[in-house]
Design an enzyme around this catalytic site. Structure first.
Site, mmCIF file in Angstrom:
data_model
loop_
_atom_site.group_PDB
_atom_site.id
_atom_site.type_symbol
_atom_site.label_atom_id
_atom_site.label_comp_id
_atom_site.label_asym_id
_atom_site.label_seq_id
_atom_site.Cartn_x
_atom_site.Cartn_y
_atom_site.Cartn_z
ATOM 1 N N HIS B 121 0.898 -1.148 0.000
ATOM 2 C CA HIS B 121 0.000 0.000 0.000
ATOM 3 C C HIS B 121 0.946 1.210 0.000
ATOM 4 C CE1 HIS B 121 -3.060 2.589 1.880
ATOM 5 N NE2 HIS B 121 -3.945 1.653 1.612
ATOM 6 N N ASP B 198 2.017 -6.370 7.611
ATOM 7 C CA ASP B 198 0.781 -5.596 7.499
ATOM 8 C C ASP B 198 -0.348 -6.587 7.211
ATOM 9 O OD1 ASP B 198 -1.402 -4.228 6.533
ATOM 10 O OD2 ASP B 198 -0.263 -2.883 5.234
ATOM 11 N N GLN B 201 -5.228 -6.689 5.112
ATOM 12 C CA GLN B 201 -6.056 -7.430 4.155
ATOM 13 C C GLN B 201 -6.181 -8.910 4.497
ATOM 14 O OE1 GLN B 201 -7.952 -6.302 1.861
ATOM 15 N NE2 GLN B 201 -7.249 -4.178 1.955
ATOM 16 N N LYS B 224 -11.820 -3.457 8.583
ATOM 17 C CA LYS B 224 -11.825 -4.405 7.477
ATOM 18 C C LYS B 224 -12.311 -5.771 7.946
ATOM 19 C CE LYS B 224 -8.043 -2.080 5.109
ATOM 20 N NZ LYS B 224 -8.601 -1.365 3.957
ATOM 21 N N CYS B 362 -4.116 2.788 -3.934
ATOM 22 C CA CYS B 362 -2.958 3.153 -3.120
ATOM 23 C C CYS B 362 -1.793 2.214 -3.382
ATOM 24 C CB CYS B 362 -3.290 3.144 -1.630
ATOM 25 S SG CYS B 362 -4.628 4.226 -1.216
#
Ligand SMILES: Cc1ncc(COP(=O)(O)O)c(C=O)c1O
Lengths: 140, 404
Positions: B121, B198, B201, B224, B362
């Site tokens: 991202h 990260d 997602q 999310k 992004c």
């Protein structure tokens, strides 16, 4: 024709469409058929940062009137640009500065001019008016 | 059988209309929708025990504190962290990444190296660029291939004794690729580099076990995974969290203050300056409970089914190209119609009540790699249905007809 007259004409045209599909198809066709800007102006210098679709605008002064050309890489955006150019191009700077864009709402395209929409059109209108302001100062 | 009819009843928003059509929400990778159970939790908080935490002796404050700390434990259990204080509440993934990047600014020296992946991202690359400017460390990038997978042989070449930190997403937001973080973590540890993953997602689809992964830091966002916006977590191994200096100064993060010297509070409070998003943290716990009730195995199976179904349906459309074709991916499909701008496709789909994301997501470096301005991205959650995918396919066909 004055800006107001052109706007009324466009409102009339759009009133004949029954639904969004017809409105959008009309804009898409406008977007497809019009060559809007000279290739030499499709550069970073003339680009309006609009996030998703790129928009380029250029202006000239001819006989005390501002002539706009513009383009976009997205076709719906381009269709709306074609409408905006029809309204604002070939007008006196002062009239451009004072004009509003309420007709966009009346023809059912309001969402495209929402300040949060990432298509560059809001910045484009600002840019059209800035050009008009610049030429107005030049004229007076 | 996965009972989507029953599940959909939990989500009030799924019964609304958009532009006169039933909403088809396929922008789950940007933010997921919120079930009634989580909304109720938020209403309950503000209706019954809204108070500042860790401060008051009064009952409300105690109740709020207990619920907040119970949420931390729910999250600890979910991620299988060894200790509750290894879970730091943040405002989201971005905050967690910045917290770690900032902490490393006092640990790095000139010519140390940080490795990030080409699939990041892009806003999350910025903290590392800032860190490098600050410390003189060098940023290295693991490249990707045509399928949208990281080229692991290149990663091997980048790793060295100078590598101090590796930052990689568990799953790419733009393409849905599941990255081989197990391998990355193991190899990074061989040169004593720390790894920050990260998980923004990944967490909506899988249940990461931070101890099994042996990951040093892991970040995620509640919004999310059926939770509210503006809250997330940073998991950090205790030894790392003790090593990092605090990120922000303020109330809650101090043990003792005089004008000469302040002693920092213990974990996790050292990193939780000021009044946190109390309601958000508690609701995050409720969201995790909700998802666990449905079950992550069931979610993964069903979403995989949706992915395969959608891939087949979309590929049947002439001129449609999918970006991100790794065999290891989650329920995300990034695509374009030949010669048509993604923004136009997204606009027509919106008119039909179908919410997708368009643009560069992004992830500008990924778009540059494929030489495209962006993509249309449909991302599916466990409450989506095959019927909705049929509508998407119909919508894309209509957009193609209108736009070409
Ligand atoms: C992979 C990834 N990392 C980080 C983020 C940022 O998350 P947040 O905005 O919740 O901080 C996102 C969200 O779009 C993401 O997809």
């Amino acid at each position: 024709m004055t800006i107001q007259e052109i706007q009324n004409e466009i409102i009339d045209e759009f009133s004949m469409f029954d639904d969004w599909e017809e409105r959008y198809q009309y804009m898409i066709d406008l977007g497809k058929t019009l060559p809007l800007i000279d290739a030499q102006y499709k550069t970073e210098d003339y680009i309006i940062k609009g996030c998703q679709s790129k928009v380029w605008v250029h202006a000239d002064l001819e006989n005390d009137k501002v002539v706009f050309t513009a383009d976009s890489d997205a076709i719906i955006t381009k269709g709306i640009i074609a409408i905006l150019i029809r309204v604002f191009s070939n007008q006196h700077p002062k009239d451009i500065i004072e004009a509003n864009t309420d007709f966009i709402d009346e023809i059912g395209l309001k969402e495209h001019l929402s300040p949060t929409r990432a298509n560059g059109l809001v910045s484009m209108i600002k840019q059209l008016k800035m050009y008009a302001v610049a030429y107005q100062t030049q004229l007076s | 059988m996965f009972d989507t009819i029953k599940i959909r009843k939990d989500f009030p928003i799924l019964s609304r209309e958009v532009n006169g059509e039933p909403l088809v929400y396929l922008d789950n990778a940007a933010t997921s929708q919120t079930p009634r159970q989580v909304i109720d939790c938020i209403v309950d908080y503000y209706s019954n025990y809204n108070a500042n935490i860790h401060r008051g002796v009064h009952t409300l404050s105690q109740e709020a504190t207990d619920k907040y700390e119970a949420a931390r434990q729910t999250i600890q259990k979910h991620f299988n962290a060894q200790k509750a204080h290894e879970i730091i509440f943040t405002s989201g993934t971005t905050h967690g990444i910045n917290l770690v990047a900032n902490g490393f600014s006092s640990l790095l020296k000139k010519r140390d190296e940080i490795i990030v992946s080409a699939l990041e991202h892009h806003s999350n690359i910025v903290p590392w660029q800032m860190l490098c400017e600050h410390t003189g460390a060098v940023l290295k990038v693991i490249p990707m291939n045509q399928d949208g997978e990281l080229v692991m042989s290149e990663f091997d070449k980048l790793l060295s004794q100078n590598t101090k930190l590796v930052f990689v997403n568990h799953i790419s937001n733009a393409l849905g690729t599941i990255n081989p973080i197990e391998v990355i973590i193991e190899k990074a540890h061989q040169v004593d580099a720390a790894v920050l993953v990260d998980g923004a997602q990944a967490c909506p689809h899988i249940k990461p076990d931070v101890q099994a992964l042996d990951v040093d830091f892991y970040v995620a966002s509640a919004h999310k995974m059926c939770g509210p916006t503006g809250v997330g977590i940073l998991y950090g191994k205790e030894k790392w969290l003790n090593l990092l200096p605090p990120y922000q100064g303020g109330g809650e993060m101090i043990a003792e203050v005089t004008f000469e010297k302040t002693t920092y509070a213990d974990l996790p409070h050292k990193f939780e300056a000021g009044t946190p998003n109390i309601c958000g943290g508690i609701a995050f716990g409720a969201a995790i409970d909700y998802m666990n009730t449905i079950g992550f195995d069931a979610i993964a199976n069903y979403e995989h089914e949706l992915l395969e179904y959608a891939t087949e349906k979309l590929l049947a459309i002439d001129g449609l190209k999918i970006y991100g074709t790794s065999k290891h991916k989650t329920s995300v499909i990034s695509f374009n119609l030949e010669g048509i701008h993604p923004y136009d496709v997204g606009t027509i789909l919106d008119k039909m009540g179908i919410a997708v994301r368009t643009g560069h997501h992004c992830a500008q470096p990924i778009m540059d790699y494929f030489k495209i301005p962006g993509t249309v991205r449909a991302s599916f959650a466990f409450y989506n249905t095959k019927n909705e995918i049929d509508k998407l396919a119909e919508g894309v066909k209509k957009a193609k007809m209108m736009l070409s």
